[in-house]
Design an enzyme around this catalytic site. Structure first.
Site, mmCIF file in Angstrom:
data_model
loop_
_atom_site.group_PDB
_atom_site.id
_atom_site.type_symbol
_atom_site.label_atom_id
_atom_site.label_comp_id
_atom_site.label_asym_id
_atom_site.label_seq_id
_atom_site.Cartn_x
_atom_site.Cartn_y
_atom_site.Cartn_z
ATOM 1 N N PRO A 1 -13.815 -10.973 -12.238
ATOM 2 C CA PRO A 1 -14.483 -9.685 -12.437
ATOM 3 C C PRO A 1 -13.517 -8.503 -12.491
ATOM 4 O O PRO A 1 -13.815 -7.473 -13.094
ATOM 5 C CB PRO A 1 -15.423 -9.562 -11.228
ATOM 6 C CG PRO A 1 -15.093 -10.666 -10.297
ATOM 7 C CD PRO A 1 -14.250 -11.663 -11.020
ATOM 8 N N HIS B 1 0.816 -1.223 0.000
ATOM 9 C CA HIS B 1 0.000 0.000 0.000
ATOM 10 C C HIS B 1 0.847 1.269 0.000
ATOM 11 O O HIS B 1 0.517 2.236 -0.679
ATOM 12 C CB HIS B 1 -0.955 -0.014 1.198
ATOM 13 C CG HIS B 1 -2.002 -1.087 1.083
ATOM 14 N ND1 HIS B 1 -2.149 -2.097 2.016
ATOM 15 C CD2 HIS B 1 -2.928 -1.320 0.121
ATOM 16 C CE1 HIS B 1 -3.136 -2.898 1.626
ATOM 17 N NE2 HIS B 1 -3.623 -2.455 0.493
ATOM 18 N N ASP C 1 -6.214 0.048 -7.413
ATOM 19 C CA ASP C 1 -5.844 -1.022 -6.483
ATOM 20 C C ASP C 1 -6.748 -2.226 -6.727
ATOM 21 O O ASP C 1 -7.586 -2.575 -5.893
ATOM 22 C CB ASP C 1 -5.980 -0.507 -5.043
ATOM 23 C CG ASP C 1 -5.492 -1.516 -4.030
ATOM 24 O OD1 ASP C 1 -4.886 -2.524 -4.430
ATOM 25 O OD2 ASP C 1 -5.722 -1.294 -2.824
ATOM 26 N N GLY D 1 -16.465 0.823 -11.018
ATOM 27 C CA GLY D 1 -15.404 1.749 -11.395
ATOM 28 C C GLY D 1 -15.352 2.013 -12.889
ATOM 29 O O GLY D 1 -15.015 3.116 -13.335
ATOM 30 N N ASP E 1 -10.037 -3.188 1.158
ATOM 31 C CA ASP E 1 -9.510 -3.460 2.501
ATOM 32 C C ASP E 1 -9.147 -2.182 3.250
ATOM 33 O O ASP E 1 -8.951 -2.203 4.459
ATOM 34 C CB ASP E 1 -8.291 -4.387 2.425
ATOM 35 C CG ASP E 1 -7.272 -3.874 1.421
ATOM 36 O OD1 ASP E 1 -6.572 -2.902 1.727
ATOM 37 O OD2 ASP E 1 -7.189 -4.428 0.314
HETATM 38 N N1 SPD Z 1 -1.930 -11.220 -6.652
HETATM 39 C C1 SPD Z 1 -2.714 -10.350 -5.865
HETATM 40 C C2 SPD Z 1 -2.671 -8.943 -6.305
HETATM 41 C C3 SPD Z 1 -3.565 -8.101 -5.506
HETATM 42 C C4 SPD Z 1 -3.397 -6.659 -5.741
HETATM 43 N N2 SPD Z 1 -4.329 -5.865 -4.997
HETATM 44 C C5 SPD Z 1 -4.370 -6.123 -3.641
HETATM 45 C C6 SPD Z 1 -5.336 -5.220 -2.943
HETATM 46 C C7 SPD Z 1 -4.796 -4.750 -1.662
HETATM 47 N N3 SPD Z 1 -5.388 -3.538 -1.239
#
Ligand code: SPD
Length: 352
Positions: free
Chosen positions: A163, A62, A156, A138, A86
């Site tokens: 999906p 993040h 993100d 989105g 999340d």
């Molecule tokens: N291989 C998993 C990739 C996930 C990327 N996004 C994750 C979201 C976390 N906020």
């Protein structure tokens, strides 16, 4: 022996986490959402059997998605986050005092509900008055919204399967560009170049069709396939290596990964990534090639790039382009010259 939860990365590799307890498991209208408590990575959000984020290493992901863009954009008053249910990305955005509004678009309300309940250490900014969370699609939003443009957009998403795959379409990126101010900065997660060289390279080229400045950067995220992850910084003005020092000062002390040195270091790309990008660009559809890159095989870290040739005529042109690339040793693309037959349709394999 215990219960192991495994994400299968490909036919060669999977990552298993020892589960202490399954805290949440539901099929939402969009996807399967699980939150497991593990002995190695703490609590982990899993969507459609893919590990999304963990208490153990989420900061690596993040912070690196958010701060290279937020420390370099000319303004950061208005920020859009697409996905990120999340709450980790908006948490990092809202650590910047200059951010006045952060809009998060998440299609699946159940991801946010479950994360708020079971991952409170990741989503610590849900009650920030600058945050507005909208549970909408989105794709539709960036295509049709009449909202004011954003200074920074952060994508993100999940992996480009299921999906979430549409969040990797060029048409979606075009919508994001429409919602970005002319000098704004967009950053996105762009998968693992080691595990998914094909997808990584495709993303770069879709972005290059829309932005004049497209800069991938790499870092470790142990939860994700191979542990080597990428993000990409894009803009039509500016460049990523000139952060505002006052913005960095405001957040570095509270960061676990991001700092001034790392900002400069992550944009330095390893040779295999540079080669793959160069090779892909050299054999472009404009000179008649259809390009595919396959994932790394068992012989990692060798990466295999395949150029599929559309016709004998295009093969001649493409072969010349690729061989030019090969003949410059500094570019270092190794290819098996015997496999290039300018009179035959087929595929030309390259190891980079
Ligand atoms: N291989 C998993 C990739 C996930 C990327 N996004 C994750 C979201 C976390 N906020």
């Amino acid at each position: 022996m215990g219960l192991w939860y495994e994400e299968i990365f490909d036919e060669h590799t999977r990552l298993g986490l020892l589960v202490k307890e399954t805290l949440f498991s539901v099929q939402s209208p969009f996807q399967k959402i699980e939150i497991i408590d593990t002995s190695g990575f703490g609590r982990v959000l899993v969507i459609d059997n893919v590990f999304m984020t963990s208490e153990y290493d989420e900061f690596l992901y993040h912070e690196m998605l958010a701060h290279p863009a937020l420390t370099t954009a000319p303004r950061i008053n208005r920020v859009l986050v697409v996905g990120g249910g999340d709450g980790g990305t908006v948490r990092e955005v809202l650590r910047h005092p200059d951010v006045r509004e952060c809009v998060m678009i998440e299609i699946d309300e159940m991801v946010v509900d479950a994360s708020r309940q079971y991952l409170p250490g990741i989503g610590t900014a849900w009650d920030d008055p600058r945050l507005e969370v909208r549970f909408i699609d989105g794709i539709e939003y960036v295509k049709n919204s009449a909202d004011e443009k954003y200074d920074v957009i952060l994508l993100d998403g999940t992996d480009p399967i299921g999906p979430g795959a549409v969040l990797f379409d060029e048409s979606f990126y075009r919508g994001c560009k429409r919602m970005l101010s002319p000098d704004g900065v967009m950053a996105l997660q762009s998968e693992s170049p080691l595990l998914m060289l094909d997808i990584f390279v495709e993303i770069q080229h879709k972005l290059r069709n829309l932005f004049s400045e497209v800069h991938p950067y790499l870092g470790p995220v142990p939860l994700y396939g191979t542990g080597t992850w990428s993000w990409t910084w894009c803009s039509n003005t500016g460049e990523p290596l000139r952060p505002f020092p006052e913005r960095q000062e405001a957040i570095v002390e509270g960061s676990k990964a991001y700092n001034e040195d790392l900002h400069q270091a992550v944009f330095a790309l390893p040779t295999y990534v540079k080669r793959a990008l160069k090779l892909y660009a050299t054999a472009s559809p404009e000179n008649g090639a259809r390009r595919t890159c396959s994932r790394a095989g068992p012989a990692r870290p060798s990466l295999y790039v395949e150029i599929r040739l559309a016709s004998p005529r295009s093969l001649c042109r493409t072969s010349r382009a690729v061989l030019l690339c090969r003949s410059r040793r500094t570019e270092g693309v190794a290819c098996d010259a015997r496999s290039i037959n300018p009179f035959k349709k087929g595929t030309v394999p390259f190891f980079v």
